[in-house]
Scaffold this motif. Structure first.
Motif, PDB file in Angstrom:
ATOM      1  N   LYS A   8      74.013  59.110  57.799  1.00 13.14           N
ATOM      2  CA  LYS A   8      74.633  59.275  56.483  1.00 13.14           C
ATOM      3  C   LYS A   8      75.369  60.603  56.371  1.00 13.14           C
ATOM      4  O   LYS A   8      76.239  60.773  55.541  1.00 13.14           O
ATOM      5  N   THR A   9      75.001  61.575  57.215  1.00 12.52           N
ATOM      6  CA  THR A   9      75.637  62.892  57.152  1.00 12.52           C
ATOM      7  C   THR A   9      75.920  63.397  58.567  1.00 12.52           C
ATOM      8  O   THR A   9      75.319  62.927  59.534  1.00 12.52           O
ATOM      9  N   ASP A  10      76.823  64.356  58.655  1.00  3.43           N
ATOM     10  CA  ASP A  10      77.088  65.004  59.939  1.00  3.43           C
ATOM     11  C   ASP A  10      75.851  65.739  60.438  1.00  3.43           C
ATOM     12  O   ASP A  10      75.592  65.787  61.643  1.00  3.43           O
ATOM     13  N   ALA A  11      75.084  66.294  59.519  1.00  4.94           N
ATOM     14  CA  ALA A  11      73.875  67.035  59.904  1.00  4.94           C
ATOM     15  C   ALA A  11      72.879  66.111  60.601  1.00  4.94           C
ATOM     16  O   ALA A  11      72.262  66.501  61.606  1.00  4.94           O
ATOM     17  N   GLU A  18      70.896  66.600  69.458  1.00 11.65           N
ATOM     18  CA  GLU A  18      70.166  67.707  70.079  1.00 11.65           C
ATOM     19  C   GLU A  18      69.006  67.234  70.937  1.00 11.65           C
ATOM     20  O   GLU A  18      68.441  68.002  71.690  1.00 11.65           O
ATOM     21  N   GLN A  19      68.668  65.965  70.876  1.00  9.41           N
ATOM     22  CA  GLN A  19      67.542  65.456  71.658  1.00  9.41           C
ATOM     23  C   GLN A  19      68.009  64.888  72.993  1.00  9.41           C
ATOM     24  O   GLN A  19      69.209  64.794  73.258  1.00  9.41           O
TER      25      GLN A  19
END
Length: 90
Positions: A8-11, A18-19
């Motif tokens: 839903k978000t870029d974050a 990152e995984q």
């Protein structure tokens, strides 16, 4: 194999990236068309307010600017018709 979830978000997407991604199922991915061609021509079209609102809503749902959405729709239609956009030389 792990599927990529919808974000839903870029974050959320950044956190996912990152995984360790080595266990991803890459069969789920589709080729992506990147807009690298220079936009040299312009198009001015008059639309009804209702049609323009619908175009903007559809583009917003896809998370892209409405002009890009219109360009994508035109390109997709030309591909289905097996016609290639060409540029006539003056």
């Amino acid at each position: 194999m792990k599927r990529v979830p919808e974000f839903k978000t870029d974050a959320e997407a950044e956190l996912f990236l990152e995984q360790d991604l080595s266990g991803l199922d890459f069969k789920q991915f589709k080729p992506m068309h990147f807009e690298v061609a220079r936009k040299e021509a312009a198009l001015n079209v008059r639309l009804s307010a209702a049609l323009m609102d619908a175009v903007r809503a559809k583009a917003k749902a896809k998370g892209i600017p409405y002009a890009r959405y219109v360009r994508m729709v035109l390109e997709a239609d030309l591909q289905r018709s097996r016609l290639k956009p060409t540029r006539e030389k003056p």
